[in-house]
Design a protein around this motif. Sequence first.
Motif, PDB file in Angstrom:
ATOM      1  N   SER A   1      -3.682 -10.369   4.951  1.00  0.00           N
ATOM      2  CA  SER A   1      -2.970  -9.261   5.594  1.00  0.00           C
ATOM      3  C   SER A   1      -2.426  -8.284   4.562  1.00  0.00           C
ATOM      4  N   THR A   2      -2.052  -8.802   3.397  1.00  0.00           N
ATOM      5  CA  THR A   2      -1.553  -7.918   2.336  1.00  0.00           C
ATOM      6  C   THR A   2      -2.647  -6.981   1.842  1.00  0.00           C
ATOM      7  N   GLU A   3      -3.868  -7.499   1.698  1.00  0.00           N
ATOM      8  CA  GLU A   3      -4.979  -6.661   1.259  1.00  0.00           C
ATOM      9  C   GLU A   3      -5.297  -5.578   2.288  1.00  0.00           C
ATOM     10  N   SER A   4      -5.218  -5.935   3.568  1.00  0.00           N
ATOM     11  CA  SER A   4      -5.454  -4.941   4.615  1.00  0.00           C
ATOM     12  C   SER A   4      -4.381  -3.859   4.604  1.00  0.00           C
ATOM     13  N   GLN A   5      -3.134  -4.263   4.418  1.00  0.00           N
ATOM     14  CA  GLN A   5      -2.063  -3.275   4.369  1.00  0.00           C
ATOM     15  C   GLN A   5      -2.185  -2.375   3.139  1.00  0.00           C
ATOM     16  N   THR A   6      -2.614  -2.948   2.020  1.00  0.00           N
ATOM     17  CA  THR A   6      -2.802  -2.137   0.819  1.00  0.00           C
ATOM     18  C   THR A   6      -3.928  -1.126   0.995  1.00  0.00           C
ATOM     19  N   LEU A   7      -5.012  -1.570   1.610  1.00  0.00           N
ATOM     20  CA  LEU A   7      -6.126  -0.659   1.859  1.00  0.00           C
ATOM     21  C   LEU A   7      -5.723   0.442   2.828  1.00  0.00           C
ATOM     22  N   LEU A   8      -4.986   0.082   3.879  1.00  0.00           N
ATOM     23  CA  LEU A   8      -4.526   1.098   4.820  1.00  0.00           C
ATOM     24  C   LEU A   8      -3.589   2.089   4.148  1.00  0.00           C
ATOM     25  N   ALA A   9      -2.728   1.612   3.260  1.00  0.00           N
ATOM     26  CA  ALA A   9      -1.812   2.517   2.559  1.00  0.00           C
ATOM     27  C   ALA A   9      -2.568   3.504   1.691  1.00  0.00           C
TER      28      ALA A   9
END
Length: 365
Positions: free
Chosen positions: A350-358
Amino acid sequence: MCSFLFCRAKNVLSFPVIQRHRYFRIKQRMRALVKSSLLLPSTALLPALLITTLLTPTHPWGSIKAVLAAWRAAVLCVYCWSAGAHVLEVVFTERVAMANDDDPQPTATLISAMKHTDPIVQDWCLMDLAAVAEGAAGCRNRRAALFADETGASGWTPLATYCLVELTQFVQVMSSALPSVLGTASSGNGMKWNSLQLTTTGARSASRQQDLAMWHLQARYTRLCWAMRVISGLTAAAMKQDTYGLLQLSSPNLSDVLAVQLAVVMVLQAFLKHTSSIPSKPRNRLGRLIQRITLRSSSSSSSAAPQQHVDTATCALLDTAKTCTYRITNTYGEVLSSVVAKSRPLIGTSTESQTLLASFLAHRE
């Protein structure tokens, strides 16, 4: 149609990025058509022409006139065959409007075409649906009809589900090839994204999963592009036209769309990052023999490196995925951060997804 594709040694139709009139598409292919019509017969009959110079002129099959007559006939046959193949491909790759903008039920034809067993009909449906989702000229009422049903059963739900299943299957195929691409990771430490292990010859042969991933990129490239264009176009259009809140209340919802779209970007970035370390696999036996001899001759040197293979379809598909993701992030903005935080990613954490979205929200991709 299958016979045409088999005889032409092509397993996929070449759909154009920009749809133009068939006259201009055929005109664009004429130069290559004439060149191939002259090159193939000349290459095939050149040995026969050389042999005729060694034979006596009285030989019935040794005259130069007979070879030239055969060359003219071969040029005509190759030209007619290639011209028919090009025209047939142009016709089969044109956009087919599944309904008119003033039809009382414009989505019924799309849904029935999606369930058709012929993949060409499904391609036509996705091509037309992508144009509708992106607001092409003369499709305003058809796009509004996709959100007109309160339950979503006659528009958003079946069409969005079809596209998301197509993209989810692609992510699964690509992610199954990533462990073999990334090399052997030590147990207990998880996946090492920079730990490609090479053999003593300096190259690591592509596995069956990697070959399957390459095939999906080539054979299903246009379907994946259309699926992303459809899902991103409808998601962006729902901001103003989704009067019943289908994107928030039904399934699939905004969380599902964003999770799949981010997963496509992540898996393509990871695959493209390590594709350059995969040795290209020649298609014929002669190419494989030459590659084997080359690898053996270069194995003695310490600077031996694998033959890099960067697939253009991967780069093009990644650009399309980023464009479609930007269409969603530019429409909804920072509110998507809370959506990703509550959703379960398809790959990664989930952290990687949030980083990519950011990075998309900050326009750094």
